[in-house]
Scaffold this motif. Structure first.
Motif, PDB file in Angstrom:
ATOM      1  N   ILE A  21      26.294 -23.798  39.997  1.00 44.52           N
ATOM      2  CA  ILE A  21      25.406 -24.318  38.959  1.00 44.52           C
ATOM      3  C   ILE A  21      26.116 -25.473  38.263  1.00 44.52           C
ATOM      4  O   ILE A  21      27.309 -25.384  37.948  1.00 44.52           O
ATOM      5  N   VAL A  22      25.396 -26.563  38.044  1.00 37.52           N
ATOM      6  CA  VAL A  22      25.942 -27.726  37.358  1.00 37.52           C
ATOM      7  C   VAL A  22      25.391 -27.753  35.935  1.00 37.52           C
ATOM      8  O   VAL A  22      24.173 -27.693  35.731  1.00 37.52           O
ATOM      9  N   ARG A  23      26.313 -27.830  34.945  1.00 39.77           N
ATOM     10  CA  ARG A  23      25.912 -27.811  33.544  1.00 39.77           C
ATOM     11  C   ARG A  23      26.555 -28.954  32.763  1.00 39.77           C
ATOM     12  O   ARG A  23      27.576 -29.504  33.167  1.00 39.77           O
ATOM     13  N   ASP A  24      25.946 -29.268  31.645  1.00 35.42           N
ATOM     14  CA  ASP A  24      26.510 -30.218  30.689  1.00 35.42           C
ATOM     15  C   ASP A  24      27.682 -29.547  29.973  1.00 35.42           C
ATOM     16  O   ASP A  24      27.554 -28.420  29.474  1.00 35.42           O
ATOM     17  N   GLN A  25      28.847 -30.221  29.942  1.00 32.89           N
ATOM     18  CA  GLN A  25      30.041 -29.643  29.333  1.00 32.89           C
ATOM     19  C   GLN A  25      29.840 -29.323  27.851  1.00 32.89           C
ATOM     20  O   GLN A  25      30.347 -28.314  27.345  1.00 32.89           O
ATOM     21  N   GLU A  26      29.093 -30.157  27.137  1.00 26.41           N
ATOM     22  CA  GLU A  26      28.939 -29.988  25.695  1.00 26.41           C
ATOM     23  C   GLU A  26      27.842 -28.997  25.336  1.00 26.41           C
ATOM     24  O   GLU A  26      28.040 -28.093  24.523  1.00 26.41           O
ATOM     25  N   THR A  27      26.663 -29.162  25.943  1.00 26.69           N
ATOM     26  CA  THR A  27      25.525 -28.317  25.567  1.00 26.69           C
ATOM     27  C   THR A  27      25.425 -27.052  26.405  1.00 26.69           C
ATOM     28  O   THR A  27      24.708 -26.122  26.029  1.00 26.69           O
ATOM     29  N   LYS A  28      26.111 -27.041  27.550  1.00 29.80           N
ATOM     30  CA  LYS A  28      26.069 -25.938  28.518  1.00 29.80           C
ATOM     31  C   LYS A  28      24.707 -25.811  29.202  1.00 29.80           C
ATOM     32  O   LYS A  28      24.453 -24.850  29.925  1.00 29.80           O
ATOM     33  N   LYS A  29      23.827 -26.761  28.974  1.00 29.60           N
ATOM     34  CA  LYS A  29      22.513 -26.715  29.604  1.00 29.60           C
ATOM     35  C   LYS A  29      22.617 -27.138  31.071  1.00 29.60           C
ATOM     36  O   LYS A  29      23.439 -27.996  31.424  1.00 29.60           O
ATOM     37  N   PRO A  30      21.769 -26.572  31.944  1.00 31.01           N
ATOM     38  CA  PRO A  30      21.803 -26.954  33.359  1.00 31.01           C
ATOM     39  C   PRO A  30      21.307 -28.382  33.554  1.00 31.01           C
ATOM     40  O   PRO A  30      20.458 -28.863  32.790  1.00 31.01           O
ATOM     41  N   LEU A  31      21.857 -29.053  34.563  1.00 30.03           N
ATOM     42  CA  LEU A  31      21.464 -30.421  34.875  1.00 30.03           C
ATOM     43  C   LEU A  31      20.599 -30.420  36.136  1.00 30.03           C
ATOM     44  O   LEU A  31      21.072 -30.119  37.235  1.00 30.03           O
ATOM     45  N   HIS A  32      19.326 -30.746  35.944  1.00 31.67           N
ATOM     46  CA  HIS A  32      18.366 -30.752  37.047  1.00 31.67           C
ATOM     47  C   HIS A  32      18.447 -32.092  37.776  1.00 31.67           C
ATOM     48  O   HIS A  32      18.381 -33.148  37.153  1.00 31.67           O
ATOM     49  N   GLY A  33      18.602 -32.073  39.102  1.00 30.55           N
ATOM     50  CA  GLY A  33      18.631 -33.299  39.886  1.00 30.55           C
ATOM     51  C   GLY A  33      20.005 -33.899  40.060  1.00 30.55           C
ATOM     52  O   GLY A  33      20.126 -35.043  40.518  1.00 30.55           O
ATOM     53  N   ALA A  34      21.055 -33.149  39.707  1.00 28.09           N
ATOM     54  CA  ALA A  34      22.416 -33.639  39.952  1.00 28.09           C
ATOM     55  C   ALA A  34      22.646 -33.724  41.462  1.00 28.09           C
ATOM     56  O   ALA A  34      22.189 -32.872  42.230  1.00 28.09           O
ATOM     57  N   SER A  35      23.349 -34.751  41.892  1.00 36.14           N
ATOM     58  CA  SER A  35      23.626 -34.963  43.318  1.00 36.14           C
ATOM     59  C   SER A  35      24.920 -34.268  43.705  1.00 36.14           C
ATOM     60  O   SER A  35      25.923 -34.365  43.010  1.00 36.14           O
ATOM     61  N   ILE A  36      24.907 -33.571  44.833  1.00 36.21           N
ATOM     62  CA  ILE A  36      26.114 -32.920  45.344  1.00 36.21           C
ATOM     63  C   ILE A  36      26.154 -33.108  46.849  1.00 36.21           C
ATOM     64  O   ILE A  36      25.154 -32.884  47.533  1.00 36.21           O
ATOM     65  N   PHE A  37      27.303 -33.572  47.363  1.00 38.55           N
ATOM     66  CA  PHE A  37      27.378 -33.855  48.793  1.00 38.55           C
ATOM     67  C   PHE A  37      28.817 -33.853  49.274  1.00 38.55           C
ATOM     68  O   PHE A  37      29.754 -33.984  48.481  1.00 38.55           O
ATOM     69  N   ALA A  38      28.971 -33.682  50.587  1.00 38.69           N
ATOM     70  CA  ALA A  38      30.269 -33.839  51.234  1.00 38.69           C
ATOM     71  C   ALA A  38      30.450 -35.323  51.508  1.00 38.69           C
ATOM     72  O   ALA A  38      29.644 -35.923  52.217  1.00 38.69           O
ATOM     73  N   LEU A  75      29.933 -31.066  33.847  1.00 37.87           N
ATOM     74  CA  LEU A  75      30.084 -32.511  33.847  1.00 37.87           C
ATOM     75  C   LEU A  75      30.139 -33.034  32.420  1.00 37.87           C
ATOM     76  O   LEU A  75      29.388 -32.568  31.544  1.00 37.87           O
ATOM     77  N   ASN A  76      31.028 -33.998  32.196  1.00 37.19           N
ATOM     78  CA  ASN A  76      31.170 -34.612  30.875  1.00 37.19           C
ATOM     79  C   ASN A  76      30.297 -35.852  30.755  1.00 37.19           C
ATOM     80  O   ASN A  76      30.334 -36.720  31.645  1.00 37.19           O
ATOM     81  N   PRO A  77      29.541 -35.979  29.665  1.00 36.71           N
ATOM     82  CA  PRO A  77      28.778 -37.215  29.445  1.00 36.71           C
ATOM     83  C   PRO A  77      29.725 -38.400  29.318  1.00 36.71           C
ATOM     84  O   PRO A  77      30.839 -38.264  28.797  1.00 36.71           O
ATOM     85  N   ILE A  78      29.301 -39.556  29.815  1.00 40.74           N
ATOM     86  CA  ILE A  78      30.104 -40.765  29.694  1.00 40.74           C
ATOM     87  C   ILE A  78      30.033 -41.265  28.260  1.00 40.74           C
ATOM     88  O   ILE A  78      28.951 -41.398  27.675  1.00 40.74           O
TER      89      ILE A  78
END
Length: 394
Positions: free
Chosen positions: A25-42, A96-99
């Protein structure tokens, strides 16, 4: 600028499996909310996907795919070892950390439209390439590219605020490219030749069906890109099929030519050329001395603890005898047609590099490619899960 972070774990080695299913599961580091549509690949493959509305992802890695890259617009991308996902007794959560744009640390250099056009031309040439196949590649989001040139106009540095989006309908791929670094340096001591180095994490998406491309044409183009490429050569080393697949290899050394004139002499020759128009005959700076015997695979590759390593001293001349060099290349470098593709390799560090069955190798900046292999850029790059297919005749 978008940063790229590597997640460091306490796992000391990577584990390769024929197939490994990973999920998380990919989440926002600050809010802990899930990130919909995050890209993940080899990286450097066509294998990947995106997170769902709950931030969940799940897909299968094949042998040799030891890392995954996770990115999301407005967030810092991360590289995660595939071995981190092997634990089944815990939830794999990636934060993931926001820029954050810190204006105090950023110095914005304004460049004119003319300068940007000039730098973009250099970038296209050195990153995408000049071949007939490469020139069909289009950058869909050039606005994310930033340029920085030093005062001497000898070093161009390129960064990107987001993944570069490339498309080439000749090869049938859309590529999302996480650019880590790009530098193009003018070598004044080598008659102003350019040394370009870049590194990043491309993700390939097959667009043949989506764009209704001609399957036969795409297959033929991909095979042309593959034959004689660095990936093809490394695979042939790994499999012990170098000679049977058309490669001939010779070692050589470069020695300073004692007849090479001093810089003052060269300057006088150039002054005379400007006055009378007579082209000076300047000898080569280095003499090339070739070994008499061709190299065999066992002289270049050794095995240790189940791993294969590629090692040589001085330089290698690699000739691929089953394809000619493209006309554009021969006109620029040889002025006459060449029957074979000729390249040169050099280990930038005096240490063996591990090679893998898919044509990849560890420590990518340790192996320098020059000549025809070095001429091939991203516009002719193939994913490392590519497998040659025979071209079906009409």
């Amino acid at each position: 600028m978008k940063k790229l972070f590597v997640i460091v774990t306490f796992v000391c080695s990577f584990f390769c499996y024929a197939q490994t299913k990973i999920s998380g599961i990919v989440r926002d580091q600050e809010t802990k909310k899930p990130l919909h549509g995050a890209s993940i690949f080899a990286p450097q493959t066509t294998n990947g996907g995106a997170t769902d509305e709950t931030g969940l992802f799940s897909f299968t890695l094949i042998e040799g795919q030891t890392q995954v890259l996770i990115s999301y617009v407005g967030y810092e991308s991360v590289i995660v070892p595939a071995s981190s996902f092997t634990a089944t007794d815990k939830s794999n959560v990636i934060y993931l950390n926001p820029i954050v744009n810190n204006l105090k640390e950023v110095v914005i250099k304004k460049i004119s439209a003319k300068q940007r056009e000039k730098y973009m031309e250099i970038f296209n040439r050195e990153f995408i390439g000049l071949g007939k196949i490469a020139e069909k590649t289009k950058i869909l989001n050039p606005e994310v590219i930033q340029f920085d040139m030093n005062k001497e106009n000898t070093l161009l540095i390129v960064t990107a605020d987001a993944p570069l989006q490339l498309i080439n309908e000749k090869t049938g791929y859309f590529i999302s490219y996480e650019l880590v670094y790009f530098e193009s340096k003018v070598l004044t001591e080598e008659h102003n030749q350019k040394l370009t180095t870049f590194f990043g994490y491309p993700f390939f998406k097959d667009i043949v069906n989506e764009k209704e491309l001609n399957t036969k044409d795409v297959t033929k183009t991909r095979l042309k890109c593959y034959k004689g490429s660095t990936m093809h050569f490394i695979r042939s080393l790994y499999n012990g099929t170098m000679e049977s697949e058309g490669f001939t290899v010779l070692k050589f050394t470069r020695e300073l030519n004692p007849d090479y004139p001093s810089q003052d002499s060269i300057n006088r020759m150039m002054d005379a050329f400007r006055r009378n128009g007579k082209i000076p005959q300047i000898p080569a700076k280095h003499k090339i001395i070739y070994d008499k015997n061709h190299q065999k695979v066992h002289q270049l590759v050794f095995e240790r603890e189940g791993k294969k390593y590629f090692y040589f001293t001085d330089f290698l001349s690699v000739v691929f005898r089953r394809a000619k060099e493209e006309n554009k290349y021969t006109e620029y470098y040889h002025q006459s047609e060449a029957d074979y593709q000729t390249s040169q390799l050099k280990l930038m560090e005096d240490t063996p590099i591990e090679i893998f069955a898919d044509g990849t190798y560890a420590e990518v900046d340790y192996l320098g490619s020059f000549g025809y292999m070095g001429w091939k850029k991203m516009g002719e790059m193939l994913p490392f899960d590519y497998q040659p297919e025979p071209v079906v005749p009409n």
